[in-house]
Design a protein around this motif. Structure first.
Motif, PDB file in Angstrom:
ATOM      1  N   ASN A  58       7.164   4.503  14.915  1.00 22.86           N
ATOM      2  CA  ASN A  58       6.476   4.419  16.345  1.00 22.86           C
ATOM      3  C   ASN A  58       5.161   3.354  16.180  1.00 22.86           C
ATOM      4  OD1 ASN A  58       7.438   6.369  17.228  1.00 22.86           O
ATOM      5  ND2 ASN A  58       5.947   7.644  16.368  1.00 22.86           N
ATOM      6  N   PHE A  59       4.450   2.797  14.241  1.00 18.91           N
ATOM      7  CA  PHE A  59       3.927   1.933  14.482  1.00 18.91           C
ATOM      8  C   PHE A  59       5.013   0.037  14.396  1.00 18.91           C
ATOM      9  CE2 PHE A  59       1.972   5.531  11.694  1.00 18.91           C
ATOM     10  CZ  PHE A  59       0.696   5.230  12.459  1.00 18.91           C
ATOM     11  N   ARG A  60       5.856   0.350  13.717  1.00 15.85           N
ATOM     12  CA  ARG A  60       6.735  -0.996  14.541  1.00 15.85           C
ATOM     13  C   ARG A  60       7.142  -1.632  15.679  1.00 15.85           C
ATOM     14  NH1 ARG A  60      11.282  -2.689  15.516  1.00 15.85           N
ATOM     15  NH2 ARG A  60      12.038  -0.758  16.737  1.00 15.85           N
ATOM     16  N   THR A  61       7.510   0.225  16.410  1.00 15.72           N
ATOM     17  CA  THR A  61       6.741  -0.069  17.532  1.00 15.72           C
ATOM     18  C   THR A  61       6.396  -0.698  18.722  1.00 15.72           C
ATOM     19  OG1 THR A  61       9.157   1.648  18.195  1.00 15.72           O
ATOM     20  CG2 THR A  61       8.106   1.393  20.578  1.00 15.72           C
ATOM     21  N   LEU A  62       5.200  -0.154  17.881  1.00 14.05           N
ATOM     22  CA  LEU A  62       4.072  -0.439  18.424  1.00 14.05           C
ATOM     23  C   LEU A  62       3.189  -2.327  18.344  1.00 14.05           C
ATOM     24  CD1 LEU A  62       1.596  -0.300  20.054  1.00 14.05           C
ATOM     25  CD2 LEU A  62       0.656   0.244  17.806  1.00 14.05           C
ATOM     26  N   PHE A  63       4.270  -2.195  17.047  1.00 15.92           N
ATOM     27  CA  PHE A  63       3.689  -3.773  16.759  1.00 15.92           C
ATOM     28  C   PHE A  63       5.000  -5.588  16.882  1.00 15.92           C
ATOM     29  CE2 PHE A  63       1.237  -2.059  12.959  1.00 15.92           C
ATOM     30  CZ  PHE A  63       0.370  -1.638  13.737  1.00 15.92           C
ATOM     31  N   VAL A  64       6.309  -4.745  17.402  1.00 11.75           N
ATOM     32  CA  VAL A  64       7.598  -5.908  17.182  1.00 11.75           C
ATOM     33  C   VAL A  64       7.755  -5.587  18.801  1.00 11.75           C
ATOM     34  CG1 VAL A  64       9.375  -6.332  16.662  1.00 11.75           C
ATOM     35  CG2 VAL A  64       7.851  -5.442  14.784  1.00 11.75           C
ATOM     36  N   GLU A  65       8.419  -4.744  19.099  1.00 11.86           N
ATOM     37  CA  GLU A  65       8.947  -4.422  20.349  1.00 11.86           C
ATOM     38  C   GLU A  65       8.031  -5.173  22.232  1.00 11.86           C
ATOM     39  OE1 GLU A  65      10.850  -0.524  21.752  1.00 11.86           O
ATOM     40  OE2 GLU A  65      11.556  -0.517  19.776  1.00 11.86           O
ATOM     41  N   ALA A  69       4.164  -4.355  22.326  1.00 10.15           N
ATOM     42  CA  ALA A  69       3.329  -5.613  21.566  1.00 10.15           C
ATOM     43  C   ALA A  69       2.843  -6.375  22.415  1.00 10.15           C
ATOM     44  CB  ALA A  69       4.661  -5.988  20.876  1.00 10.15           C
ATOM     45  N   ALA A  70       2.843  -6.610  23.192  1.00  5.64           N
ATOM     46  CA  ALA A  70       2.539  -7.727  24.380  1.00  5.64           C
ATOM     47  C   ALA A  70       1.032  -7.222  24.764  1.00  5.64           C
ATOM     48  CB  ALA A  70       2.873  -8.127  25.899  1.00  5.64           C
ATOM     49  N   GLN A  71       0.783  -6.361  24.867  1.00  8.94           N
ATOM     50  CA  GLN A  71      -0.431  -4.665  25.548  1.00  8.94           C
ATOM     51  C   GLN A  71      -1.218  -4.806  24.702  1.00  8.94           C
ATOM     52  OE1 GLN A  71      -0.231  -1.754  29.138  1.00  8.94           O
ATOM     53  NE2 GLN A  71       1.953  -1.944  28.707  1.00  8.94           N
ATOM     54  N   PHE A  72      -0.100  -4.019  23.048  1.00  8.81           N
ATOM     55  CA  PHE A  72      -1.407  -4.348  21.874  1.00  8.81           C
ATOM     56  C   PHE A  72      -2.099  -5.025  21.383  1.00  8.81           C
ATOM     57  CE2 PHE A  72      -1.108  -3.796  17.191  1.00  8.81           C
ATOM     58  CZ  PHE A  72      -2.734  -3.380  17.634  1.00  8.81           C
ATOM     59  N   TRP A  73      -0.785  -6.214  21.591  1.00 10.32           N
ATOM     60  CA  TRP A  73      -1.981  -7.726  20.771  1.00 10.32           C
ATOM     61  C   TRP A  73      -3.322  -8.500  21.458  1.00 10.32           C
ATOM     62  CZ3 TRP A  73      -2.269  -7.810  16.160  1.00 10.32           C
ATOM     63  CH2 TRP A  73      -0.461  -6.831  15.148  1.00 10.32           C
ATOM     64  N   ASN A  74      -2.700  -7.640  23.685  1.00  6.83           N
ATOM     65  CA  ASN A  74      -4.020  -8.374  23.968  1.00  6.83           C
ATOM     66  C   ASN A  74      -4.501  -7.474  24.143  1.00  6.83           C
ATOM     67  OD1 ASN A  74      -4.578 -10.055  26.580  1.00  6.83           O
ATOM     68  ND2 ASN A  74      -4.021  -8.136  27.455  1.00  6.83           N
ATOM     69  N   ALA A  75      -4.951  -6.060  23.658  1.00 12.01           N
ATOM     70  CA  ALA A  75      -6.033  -4.925  23.661  1.00 12.01           C
ATOM     71  C   ALA A  75      -6.849  -5.492  22.410  1.00 12.01           C
ATOM     72  CB  ALA A  75      -5.256  -4.295  23.513  1.00 12.01           C
ATOM     73  N   PRO A 251      -9.076  -7.872  36.040  1.00 12.13           N
ATOM     74  CA  PRO A 251      -7.879  -8.030  36.469  1.00 12.13           C
ATOM     75  C   PRO A 251      -6.378  -9.004  35.632  1.00 12.13           C
ATOM     76  CG  PRO A 251      -9.253 -10.157  36.481  1.00 12.13           C
ATOM     77  CD  PRO A 251      -9.928  -8.213  36.210  1.00 12.13           C
ATOM     78  N   ASN A 252      -5.116  -8.162  35.694  1.00 11.54           N
ATOM     79  CA  ASN A 252      -4.153  -8.959  34.724  1.00 11.54           C
ATOM     80  C   ASN A 252      -4.877  -8.829  33.229  1.00 11.54           C
ATOM     81  OD1 ASN A 252      -1.335  -9.428  34.274  1.00 11.54           O
ATOM     82  ND2 ASN A 252      -2.558 -11.761  33.925  1.00 11.54           N
ATOM     83  N   PHE A 253      -4.474  -7.533  33.837  1.00 10.38           N
ATOM     84  CA  PHE A 253      -5.346  -7.044  31.820  1.00 10.38           C
ATOM     85  C   PHE A 253      -6.651  -7.155  31.336  1.00 10.38           C
ATOM     86  CE2 PHE A 253      -0.809  -4.720  32.979  1.00 10.38           C
ATOM     87  CZ  PHE A 253      -1.648  -4.037  32.905  1.00 10.38           C
ATOM     88  N   GLY A 259      -9.418   0.710  23.562  1.00  9.87           N
ATOM     89  CA  GLY A 259      -9.550   1.906  24.268  1.00  9.87           C
ATOM     90  C   GLY A 259      -8.720   2.690  25.663  1.00  9.87           C
ATOM     91  N   THR A 260      -8.644   1.473  26.612  1.00 11.98           N
ATOM     92  CA  THR A 260      -8.636   1.560  28.186  1.00 11.98           C
ATOM     93  C   THR A 260      -6.833   1.208  27.306  1.00 11.98           C
ATOM     94  OG1 THR A 260      -8.634  -1.011  28.100  1.00 11.98           O
ATOM     95  CG2 THR A 260      -9.849   0.989  29.508  1.00 11.98           C
ATOM     96  N   PHE A 261      -6.301   0.785  26.522  1.00 10.78           N
ATOM     97  CA  PHE A 261      -4.646   0.891  26.285  1.00 10.78           C
ATOM     98  C   PHE A 261      -4.403   2.428  25.426  1.00 10.78           C
ATOM     99  CE2 PHE A 261      -1.169  -0.521  23.425  1.00 10.78           C
ATOM    100  CZ  PHE A 261      -0.367  -0.530  24.082  1.00 10.78           C
ATOM    101  N   LEU A 262      -5.377   3.301  24.890  1.00  6.35           N
ATOM    102  CA  LEU A 262      -5.031   4.003  24.720  1.00  6.35           C
ATOM    103  C   LEU A 262      -4.970   5.332  25.327  1.00  6.35           C
ATOM    104  CD1 LEU A 262      -4.878   7.079  22.393  1.00  6.35           C
ATOM    105  CD2 LEU A 262      -6.922   6.285  22.317  1.00  6.35           C
ATOM    106  N   TYR A 263      -5.980   5.307  26.023  1.00  4.31           N
ATOM    107  CA  TYR A 263      -6.565   6.137  27.561  1.00  4.31           C
ATOM    108  C   TYR A 263      -5.130   6.096  28.489  1.00  4.31           C
ATOM    109  CZ  TYR A 263      -7.610   8.135  31.837  1.00  4.31           C
ATOM    110  OH  TYR A 263      -7.266   8.697  33.112  1.00  4.31           O
ATOM    111  N   ARG A 264      -4.703   5.016  28.859  1.00  3.19           N
ATOM    112  CA  ARG A 264      -3.024   4.791  29.281  1.00  3.19           C
ATOM    113  C   ARG A 264      -1.702   5.400  28.859  1.00  3.19           C
ATOM    114  NH1 ARG A 264      -4.834  -0.824  30.191  1.00  3.19           N
ATOM    115  NH2 ARG A 264      -3.012  -1.035  29.219  1.00  3.19           N
ATOM    116  N   THR A 265      -1.574   5.059  27.781  1.00  5.86           N
ATOM    117  CA  THR A 265      -0.901   5.446  26.925  1.00  5.86           C
ATOM    118  C   THR A 265      -0.671   7.148  26.687  1.00  5.86           C
ATOM    119  OG1 THR A 265      -0.481   3.210  26.068  1.00  5.86           O
ATOM    120  CG2 THR A 265       0.818   5.060  24.868  1.00  5.86           C
TER     121      THR A 265
END
Length: 310
Positions: A58-65, A69-75, A251-253, A259-265
């Motif tokens: 799951n961590f590899r998916t979060l960091f790489v896929e 990854a795009a939403q995680f690194w942005n957040a 706008p546009n994340f 925190g908001t990324f966690l909520y949506r996920t």
């Protein structure tokens, strides 16, 4: 063994009695959910909804896929910017306000102290919605106020622009919480013994130089604690951005944080279904980020910080 040592050993059970209720409550609402979250991050379900142990996949998916990854690194990047704005703006203002309020002959000191601290007691929903109305280009009062002083050309829809939305929300948060570092540092300034101040005055150290040379070094441990609290609070932030910008952190994340990324996920939003396992993975990453920050302060900074004993 002396009678005194025996008596002291017999009284030690009182410590466990008094600590037990707090330990039970803390374990029930903190330790157990944390352990369950860490455990949940190591599992995932397949297309048939069967749960499998996947380890750190799951961590590899979060960091790489790309999908995650795009939403995680942005957040994560936005979260660091959110924290840095608080460190650069909120805490220096808190120190300055505390220094001003500690002036013995300052008129209205109690009123100012209360006025600066009151916003910290307001609801996140009230603060977010109120500032959204204040800054609205349609019905907000900000354009009118700036127009009254011939500065309307400075106004822009700050909450609606990607380039300024995160800074605006962070400054709103600074406005709400600047009273906390102010009060903590103010209490530390009041705790400086009068003998130290009198000795400085006898040596000719008065005015602003007295604060920089005498008082500031003495309150550095408190400033360190304030910095740690700011770090923990900012990386746990969610409410203000949710109330002001919604779960999509538009706008546009551009205001999306962990925190908001966690909520949506975790809970899902609109047509997006919730994923408990990936949500737990994000929560685990947040926990380790906060843990790393606190440990860095405790073991790398606090140990080297000069301690003053009175």
């Amino acid at each position: 063994m002396s009678d005194i040592q025996v008596a002291r050993r017999q009284r030690r059970w009182h410590i466990a009695v008094f600590l037990l209720p707090a330990l039970i409550v803390y374990t029930a609402i903190m330790i157990v959910p944390l352990a369950q979250t860490l455990n949940l991050s190591l599992f995932h379900n397949d297309a048939q909804n069967a749960v499998h142990f996947v380890g750190i996949e799951n961590f590899r998916t979060l960091f790489v896929e790309p999908r995650w990854a795009a939403q995680f690194w942005n957040a994560l990047r936005n979260n660091f910017v959110f924290f840095l704005i608080h460190m650069v703006v909120q805490n220096p203002i808190g120190i300055a306000l505390a220094a001003l309020l500690s002036i013995p002959r300052l008129p209205g000191r109690a009123f100012y102290r209360t006025a600066f601290f009151v916003p910290t007691m307001l609801s996140f929903v009230i603060v977010g919605f109120a500032w959204k109305l204040i800054l609205s280009p349609i019905w907000g009062v900000t354009p009118s106020i700036l127009g009254a002083v011939h500065l309307k050309w400075l106004f822009a829809p700050w909450l609606g622009k990607e380039s300024s939305a995160l800074i605006t929300v962070a400054l709103i948060s600074v406005w709400q919480f600047v009273g906390i570092p102010m009060m903590l540092i103010y209490a530390a300034l009041l705790g400086i013994p009068d003998e130290v101040i009198e000795a400085a005055e006898m040596d000719g150290v008065v005015g602003p130089s007295q604060f920089w040379k005498i008082k500031l070094p003495l309150i550095l441990p408190t400033i360190g604690i304030v910095s740690v609290l700011t770090f923990v609070g900012n990386f746990n932030a969610f409410d203000l951005i949710y109330s002001a910008q919604g779960a999509l952190a538009g706008p546009n994340f551009s205001t999306d944080i962990l925190g908001t990324f966690l909520y949506r996920t975790f809970f899902g939003f609109q047509l997006q279904l919730g994923d408990h396992y990936m949500g737990a993975t994000i929560a685990t990453v947040m926990f380790f980020i906060i843990l790393a920050g606190v440990c860095a302060y405790l073991f790398l900074i606090q140990k080297r910080m000069r301690r003053y004993q009175f």
